[in-house]
Each structure stands twice: as structure tokens, then as C-alpha cells.
Design an enzyme around this catalytic site. Structure first.
Site, PDB file in Angstrom:
ATOM      1  N   LYS A 115       0.848  -1.181   0.000  1.00  0.00           N
ATOM      2  CA  LYS A 115       0.000   0.000   0.000  1.00  0.00           C
ATOM      3  C   LYS A 115       0.893   1.243   0.000  1.00  0.00           C
ATOM      4  O   LYS A 115       2.077   1.151   0.257  1.00  0.00           O
ATOM      5  CB  LYS A 115      -0.923   0.013   1.226  1.00  0.00           C
ATOM      6  CG  LYS A 115      -2.023  -1.034   1.119  1.00  0.00           C
ATOM      7  CD  LYS A 115      -2.997  -1.006   2.273  1.00  0.00           C
ATOM      8  CE  LYS A 115      -3.544   0.336   2.640  1.00  0.00           C
ATOM      9  NZ  LYS A 115      -4.203   1.057   1.515  1.00  0.00           N
ATOM     10  N   GLY A 116       0.276   2.384  -0.309  1.00  0.00           N
ATOM     11  CA  GLY A 116       1.058   3.628  -0.297  1.00  0.00           C
ATOM     12  C   GLY A 116       1.221   4.246  -1.660  1.00  0.00           C
ATOM     13  O   GLY A 116       1.929   5.235  -1.815  1.00  0.00           O
ATOM     14  N   GLU A 124      -3.023   5.068   7.003  1.00  0.00           N
ATOM     15  CA  GLU A 124      -3.775   3.852   6.675  1.00  0.00           C
ATOM     16  C   GLU A 124      -3.389   2.709   7.612  1.00  0.00           C
ATOM     17  O   GLU A 124      -4.245   1.951   8.067  1.00  0.00           O
ATOM     18  CB  GLU A 124      -3.506   3.445   5.226  1.00  0.00           C
ATOM     19  CG  GLU A 124      -4.147   4.381   4.213  1.00  0.00           C
ATOM     20  CD  GLU A 124      -3.753   4.083   2.781  1.00  0.00           C
ATOM     21  OE1 GLU A 124      -4.503   4.494   1.890  1.00  0.00           O
ATOM     22  OE2 GLU A 124      -2.711   3.464   2.547  1.00  0.00           O
TER      23      GLU A 124
HETATM   24  C1  5RP Z   1      -2.983   4.941  -0.823  1.00  0.00           C
HETATM   25  C2  5RP Z   1      -3.231   3.499  -0.933  1.00  0.00           C
HETATM   26  C3  5RP Z   1      -4.417   3.065  -1.725  1.00  0.00           C
HETATM   27  O1  5RP Z   1      -5.256   2.320  -0.926  1.00  0.00           O
HETATM   28  C4  5RP Z   1      -3.923   2.258  -2.885  1.00  0.00           C
HETATM   29  O2  5RP Z   1      -3.033   3.062  -3.655  1.00  0.00           O
HETATM   30  C5  5RP Z   1      -5.040   1.719  -3.757  1.00  0.00           C
HETATM   31  O3  5RP Z   1      -5.654   2.716  -4.463  1.00  0.00           O
HETATM   32  P1  5RP Z   1      -6.775   2.450  -5.562  1.00  0.00           P
HETATM   33  O4  5RP Z   1      -8.026   2.100  -4.822  1.00  0.00           O
HETATM   34  O5  5RP Z   1      -6.852   3.767  -6.294  1.00  0.00           O
HETATM   35  O6  5RP Z   1      -6.313   1.347  -6.462  1.00  0.00           O
HETATM   36  O7  5RP Z   1      -2.540   2.671  -0.386  1.00  0.00           O
HETATM   37  O8  5RP Z   1      -1.817   5.196  -0.087  1.00  0.00           O
END
Ligand code: 5RP
Length: 251
Positions: A115-116, A124
Site C-alpha cells: 500500500k502507499g 492507513e
Molecule cells: C494509498 C493506498 C491506496 O489504498 C492504494 O493506492 C489503492 O488505491 P486504488 O483504490 O486507487 O487502487 O494505499 O496510499
């Protein structure tokens, strides 16, 4: 064991979306339906492009929301909460969260997640850890056997700005291949997180991702690292929405 839901019931009346957006939406709807009950009073809201569908489904629960408070993981989720007239709270007021729902960049077969991608992984992770139930919602592209397979830009690492050059050097010594400081869209300066920190993206070869917890601990030990976008053993379940209209649940 992964389980498949046929969610025809969930999406028959939805407006036309691209297959990927449809996947995000059916995953979000299935996750909310299974994990957000009348007893869920304190709800953590993750970040990214899947989470608006989580909010959309929660809003559809109507009256139940009067009794609830919503804790954001960043600026975007705070806006989502406020714009939908939901009650906004903070984790210092509500350190015990009933359920947190969030997206992910990649999830492996053991529910370890990268994540990130949106640079929100510090908050988060705090909300995932504070939650009684942490659930991941994602489209089919995020379902993976091994981390680093589809999310190739590397492990997101939030760092104190003062220490970024040293962390870049040290993470390379740990085995990262060409780690980079994440830059803003126009490359005029680094991405700055909601906590006023920078983000390093550190790609590793396959062997490192075979033990994501070990990798997490080694990166976390580096001075200047604030948080690492590896979420190991935190999720109770992951919901993946497929373009054929089905939802795969790993738990
Ligand atoms: C943000 C995150 C998001 O949860 C991750 O990037 C997923 O995003 P998306 O739902 O747009 O695919 O970790 O830091």
C-alpha cells in the site's frame, strides 16, 4: 480458501462504468454489505480510487449513519466523509475502530498487502491496526500470488525529509534496486505526505517478497523511516471485484 460471490444482485441497477471501475464498485459493495453492520459505529475510511464506492454503499445504508463516526486516512477521505454529510472523527478521539475499509496496490495469497501508492500508508496503517476488522477492497488487478509482481514501482516508504538521502542509500544496501524519491506530477519537487514527510519507492527482487514481514522489519529499522507500505497479517479479508461481475473473497 477463496470464495466467489455472484454479485448480480449488487450491480444490476448501476450506471455503466469501465470494467475496472465496475470491479472496484462490486468489491466495495460486497465488502460493506458483509462487514459494516448496525453495530459498526466507528468506521475507518481508507484512501484511493476504490474507497469512494465504499462511501457510496455506506451512504445507501441511510439512517444507520446517524449513529456513526468516520475516521479518515488522509485529505481525500476526509473530503469524502464531509461531502457526504457523514460525521467526521479522529483516531485520537476514537482509538478503537470497529471496521476499517481500504484499497491496496497489490495483495498476495496470504493477505499481505503493498500500500502507499497514494502516499497515505502511515495513516492507513494506524487505522488498520486500530480496527477490530480491517478489510481490503480492490479490483482484480490487485490480486496476486507474490507481492511485487504487478506493483513494480517498489515498496512505498514514508521518510522524514531530513533523512531521505540517507534512507535512499541504506535501503539500497538492504537490496533495493534503484530506489527513488517520489516526485510530484510535474517533477518540480517531491511528493509531500499529509504528515509533511517524503516518500521513497524501493523496488526489490522476487526473493525479498517471499518473506514480506522480514522485509518490512528490515526497512522499518532504518533511521529516518516513518512507515513502510507493507501490511503483513493485518487484513481479515480482501474483496476483489472482477470485470465479469464476480467478487473473489480471500480470508
Ligand atoms: C494509498 C493506498 C491506496 O489504498 C492504494 O493506492 C489503492 O488505491 P486504488 O483504490 O486507487 O487502487 O494505499 O496510499
Amino acid at each position: 480458501t477463496p470464495k466467489r460471490l455472484n454479485p448480480l444482485r449488487l450491480h444490476t441497477s448501476l450506471p455503466t462504468l469501465s470494467p475496472t471501475e465496475q470491479g472496484k464498485r462490486i468489491a466495495a459493495y460486497a465488502a460493506v454489505d458483509a462487514n459494516v453492520s448496525l453495530d459498526s459505529r466507528v468506521i475507518g475510511i481508507g484512501s484511493g480510487s476504490t474507497v469512494p464506492y465504499v462511501i457510496e454503499r455506506i451512504v445507501q445504508q441511510g439512517e444507520a449513519n446517524v449513529q456513526r463516526v468516520f475516521i479518515p486516512t488522509g485529505f481525500q477521505s476526509k473530503q469524502l466523509i464531509v461531502q457526504n454529510d457523514l460525521v467526521l472523527g479522529d483516531v485520537d478521539q476514537y482509538p478503537a475502530i470497529d471496521v476499517t475499509l481500504d484499497g491496496a496496490d497489490e495483495v498476495d495469497g496470504n493477505l499481505n498487502a503493498l500500500k502507499g501508492g497514494g502516499a497515505c500508508h502511515l495513516r492507513e496503517k494506524v487505522l488498520a491496526e486500530a480496527a477490530n476488522i480491517f478489510v481490503i477492497v480492490a479490483d482484480e488487478r490487485k490480486n496476486s500470488k507474490l507481492l511485487g509482481t504487478t506493483w513494480t514501482q517498489g515498496v512505498p516508504i514514508e521518510v522524514a525529509p531530513f533523512a531521505y538521502a540517507k534512507v535512499l542509500q541504506n535501503v539500497q544496501k538492504l537490496g533495493a534496486m534503484r530506489p527513488t524519491l517520489r516526485m510530484g506530477v510535474r517533477k518540480a519537487g517531491p511528493v509531500v505526505t499529509d504528515n509533511a514527510n517524503f516518500v521513497i519507492d524501493a523496488p526489490f527482487s522476487e526473493s525479498y517478497y517471499r518473506d514480506p514481514k522480514e522485509l518490512l522489519m528490515r526497512i522499518k529499522m532504518l533511521t529516518g523511516v516513518v512507515e513502510v507500505g507493507l501490511f503483513c497479517g493485518m487484513a481479515k479479508a480482501a474483496y476483489f471485484g472482477y470485470s465479469n461481475g464476480s467478487v473473489l473473497i480471500r480470508s
